[in-house]
Design a protein around this motif. Sequence first.
Motif, short mmCIF file in Angstrom:
data_model
loop_
_atom_site.label_atom_id
_atom_site.label_comp_id
_atom_site.label_asym_id
_atom_site.label_seq_id
_atom_site.Cartn_x
_atom_site.Cartn_y
_atom_site.Cartn_z
N TRP A 185 -38.97 -65.32 -10.12
CA TRP A 185 -38.32 -66.58 -10.46
C TRP A 185 -39.00 -67.26 -11.65
O TRP A 185 -38.34 -67.93 -12.46
CB TRP A 185 -38.30 -67.53 -9.26
N SER A 237 -35.62 -63.52 -5.23
CA SER A 237 -36.99 -64.00 -5.19
C SER A 237 -37.23 -64.89 -3.97
O SER A 237 -38.19 -64.71 -3.22
CB SER A 237 -37.31 -64.77 -6.47
N ALA A 238 -36.33 -65.85 -3.76
CA ALA A 238 -36.50 -66.79 -2.64
C ALA A 238 -36.40 -66.10 -1.30
O ALA A 238 -37.24 -66.31 -0.40
CB ALA A 238 -35.46 -67.91 -2.75
N SER A 239 -35.39 -65.25 -1.11
CA SER A 239 -35.23 -64.57 0.17
C SER A 239 -36.30 -63.51 0.38
O SER A 239 -36.76 -63.29 1.49
CB SER A 239 -33.83 -63.95 0.27
#
Length: 493
Positions: A185, A237-239
């Motif tokens: 990210w 990226s977040a998951s």
Amino acid sequence: MTVLANPQRTTQQTPPATAPAGNAPEGRGWFRAFLLRLHFYAGILAGPFLLIAALSGGLYAVTPQVEQAVYAKELNVSAVAQPMPLSAQVKAAIDSAGGATPVAVRPAPGSEDTTRVLFADPSLGMSEYRTVFVNPGTGEIRGDLTTYGSSGALPMRTWISTLHRSLNLGEPGRIYSELAASWLWVVALGGLGLWIDRIRRRRTSPQKARPASGRARTVWLHGTTGTVMLAAFLFLSASGLTWSAHAGDNITALRTSLGWLTPTVSTSLNGQASAPAGDHSSHGSRSAPVSAAADPAAYDTVQRIARADIITAPMVDIKPPASEGKAWTVTEAGREWPATASAVAIDPETEKVTSHADFKDLGLAAKLTRWAIAAHMGLLFGLPNQLVLLAVAAALAAMVVWGYVMWWKRRPTRGSAWAMGRPALRGAFVRGHWAGILTAITAMVLVGMFLPLLGWSLLGFILLDAAIAEAKHRRRRPLEPEPAVDPEQVPSR
């Protein structure tokens, strides 16, 4: 013709066209220069991790179809019009496993699927189970394989999954995937900022058309692809960070404090309140259930009661209690849309539901979390989900390759043929406005506290950059000032 130099005309000077090497621009351009340098080094250092994650993730996206082909005998049977009682299927698996007690049973979700009966095996790793596959129509044992986790991954998919998660190196290997997810990210947002600035500059110089070849063409492909795929990169990226070792713990703590976890039912027979749990859990304890729960007939009772309550999904996990005085649990296990996760706890002796958690009653954040995890695994929307993941993985891999191509094409053309590409100018960060510097430092500290590996690697980047600067400064000798040159006295060609 050559114009002779006039030594008396030395007052007129022409400023250099570019800043000297090692000096960063001041003023409003300081942040762009700092962002460019950070994006450069982040891409160089995190690129290998991102490339491996992209290739292994793309491979994982297509495993459901490959798994069905490789393990067709274990997974598929001829259509069964009337399945045997679940107790008879479980008994057949118990006999095949030498009388072992199941830790979980997953009844056949479809008429052409097999029933899975899971057993604990001390020789296997964490979250791994010996799984016996039973034909629900005849009780025939179709296979005996090791499966992994709540998704029930078979050996091939498990190997690809652990490659993506830890390079098959165990717990130490998870550092790689966390670094990839942590920096993805940062690289993506930094690249977006640089690309927006590039477009703005292009608009102020209309004579610059879209590049057709060379390094400029690679830059255009790199920036355009990154902009188009930005949302997908941020999602991955977040998951992906929810699976990480260090940042994952912080994310779980945050989700717990905000009530974003999917709750599980209480197995206490006195009907205590349900407790939250994460979405990556396996089937639970690896210990075998107590002997009182080993009666296969209880599976018929538990299944019937669960179906009469809130359990509607075709794929469920039925777990007998792992200790005396606890209830059985039935949990919806499917990951496809709408990917619900309702659960009930049942006392088969009284035939009562002692606790239940309906997925429709969960908050939006908890539902989105579960759907995001399923989408990251390529299971939420079936084949379309897989194709999207495959395209995103290919784009990310191409982005990394283009980045290295741009780096290579920036290398000096004179001197050693193996000279490295030039980074952006150094020192931009410390030349900026104090408020901007303080804001950036505060943001980096806060992000580093929540994402430890990102914070430590960012600190390492800053220290490495400073060390390289110091080393070059020590090697540089003081230079004699060059005499000013009148532009009119420059030899003409």
